[in-house]
Enzyme design. Structure first.
Site, mmCIF file in Angstrom:
data_model
loop_
_atom_site.group_PDB
_atom_site.id
_atom_site.type_symbol
_atom_site.label_atom_id
_atom_site.label_comp_id
_atom_site.label_asym_id
_atom_site.label_seq_id
_atom_site.Cartn_x
_atom_site.Cartn_y
_atom_site.Cartn_z
ATOM 1 N N GLY A 12 0.918 -1.186 0.148
ATOM 2 C CA GLY A 12 0.164 0.043 0.020
ATOM 3 C C GLY A 12 0.791 1.169 -0.017
ATOM 4 N N ARG A 65 -16.829 -14.882 -7.367
ATOM 5 C CA ARG A 65 -16.466 -13.378 -7.540
ATOM 6 C C ARG A 65 -17.534 -12.482 -7.010
ATOM 7 N NH1 ARG A 65 -11.685 -11.940 -9.835
ATOM 8 N NH2 ARG A 65 -11.153 -13.735 -11.017
ATOM 9 N N ARG A 91 -7.169 -7.964 -7.499
ATOM 10 C CA ARG A 91 -8.298 -8.734 -8.034
ATOM 11 C C ARG A 91 -9.112 -8.218 -9.179
ATOM 12 N NH1 ARG A 91 -7.225 -13.301 -6.312
ATOM 13 N NH2 ARG A 91 -9.470 -14.048 -6.769
ATOM 14 N N LEU A 93 -12.156 -7.201 -11.302
ATOM 15 C CA LEU A 93 -13.627 -6.726 -10.593
ATOM 16 C C LEU A 93 -14.692 -7.226 -11.805
ATOM 17 C CD1 LEU A 93 -12.628 -3.446 -8.960
ATOM 18 C CD2 LEU A 93 -13.438 -5.570 -7.788
ATOM 19 N N HIS A 109 -1.598 1.891 -12.969
ATOM 20 C CA HIS A 109 -1.261 0.657 -13.541
ATOM 21 C C HIS A 109 0.392 0.825 -13.956
ATOM 22 C CE1 HIS A 109 -1.284 -3.183 -15.835
ATOM 23 N NE2 HIS A 109 -0.390 -2.485 -16.850
HETATM 24 C C1 GAR Z 1 1.993 -0.598 -7.929
HETATM 25 O O1 GAR Z 1 3.475 -0.613 -8.501
HETATM 26 C C2 GAR Z 1 0.843 -0.600 -8.895
HETATM 27 O O2 GAR Z 1 1.361 0.007 -10.008
HETATM 28 C C3 GAR Z 1 0.866 -2.098 -9.221
HETATM 29 O O3 GAR Z 1 1.037 -2.689 -8.030
HETATM 30 C C4 GAR Z 1 2.045 -1.962 -7.127
HETATM 31 C C5 GAR Z 1 1.614 -1.733 -5.891
HETATM 32 O O4 GAR Z 1 2.277 -1.181 -4.976
HETATM 33 N N1 GAR Z 1 -0.352 -2.382 -9.485
HETATM 34 C C6 GAR Z 1 -0.921 -3.103 -10.382
HETATM 35 O O5 GAR Z 1 0.008 -4.264 -10.824
HETATM 36 C C7 GAR Z 1 -2.294 -3.412 -10.776
HETATM 37 N N2 GAR Z 1 -2.681 -4.229 -11.842
HETATM 38 P P1 GAR Z 1 1.796 -0.536 -3.518
HETATM 39 O O6 GAR Z 1 0.991 -1.410 -2.746
HETATM 40 O O7 GAR Z 1 3.152 -0.313 -2.829
HETATM 41 O O8 GAR Z 1 1.305 0.681 -3.898
#
Ligand code: GAR
Length: 195
Positions: A12, A65, A91, A93, A109
């Site tokens: 997060g 789901r 996940r 959606l 993304h």
């Molecule tokens: C981030 O790099 C985000 O862009 C990616 O997961 C990471 C989460 O990091 N999201 C995806 O790949 C969505 N498909 P975080 O939990 O440290 O924010």
């Protein structure tokens, strides 16, 4: 004041940057951080910042789901969010869930969409010999990682980069991009943010 709910699956770090940004004259405030994984480290971090949290374990809903999503909807609707930010929410959606919040659900993304929707974005960019990688914030629509782009940030791909070194370089920029886009979006400003 706009109410923002953030959905996470892991550490997060983007979620924390979003929360930290929502102070002072910012037009939004965080009202909920929810995760599909009760052990997600981000939940404790959000709670430490006094943001309410909820966890709905997707593993309690095998091959269901829709059941998972209706359980997730309970705390989400109770928080009455105006905006939902997906921040490392891993996940997929359903169309029904997405349509319910369409136009007010954002996702970050880790690629220069429309390149590399889905997983393993950094490995794919390196394998393709791309000179640049980056991250995109977009509105969520039923088609995966294909909604209207609200902001984008670019970084160089350097000789010797691995997916891990590239991911770290991109993540630093994600932490600038997502708060900038959210601030714009919450103000109702339409033009794309380019960092
Ligand atoms: C981030 O790099 C985000 O862009 C990616 O997961 C990471 C989460 O990091 N999201 C995806 O790949 C969505 N498909 P975080 O939990 O440290 O924010």
């Amino acid at each position: 004041m706009k109410r923002v709910a953030i959905l996470i699956s892991g550490g997060g770090s983007n979620m924390l940057r979003l929360i930290e940004s929502m102070t002072g004259d910012h037009p939004a405030r965080p009202v909920l951080v929810a995760s599909n994984d009760p052990s997600a480290a981000g939940l404790a971090h959000a709670a430490a910042l006094d943001v309410p949290t909820a966890a709905v374990d997707h593993r309690d809903f095998p091959r269901d789901r829709a059941g998972f999503e209706s359980a997730l909807l309970e705390p989400l609707l109770a928080a009455q969010p105006d905006i939902i930010c997906l921040a490392g929410f891993m996940r997929i959606l359903t169309d029904g869930f997405v349509r319910r919040f369409q136009g007010r659900m954002l996702n970050i993304h880790p690629s220069l969409l429309p390149k590399y929707p889905g997983l393993d974005t950094h490995a794919r960019a390196i394998a393709a010999g791309d000179a640049e990688a980056g991250a995109t914030v977009h509105l969520v629509t039923p088609e995966l990682d294909a909604g209207p782009i609200l902001g984008q940030t670019r970084v160089p791909i350097l000789p010797g980069d691995t997916p891990e070194t590239l991911a770290a370089r991109v993540l630093v920029q994600e932490h600038r991009l997502y708060p900038a886009v959210l601030r714009h979006f919450a103000k109702g400003q339409g033009e794309a943010v380019l960092l």
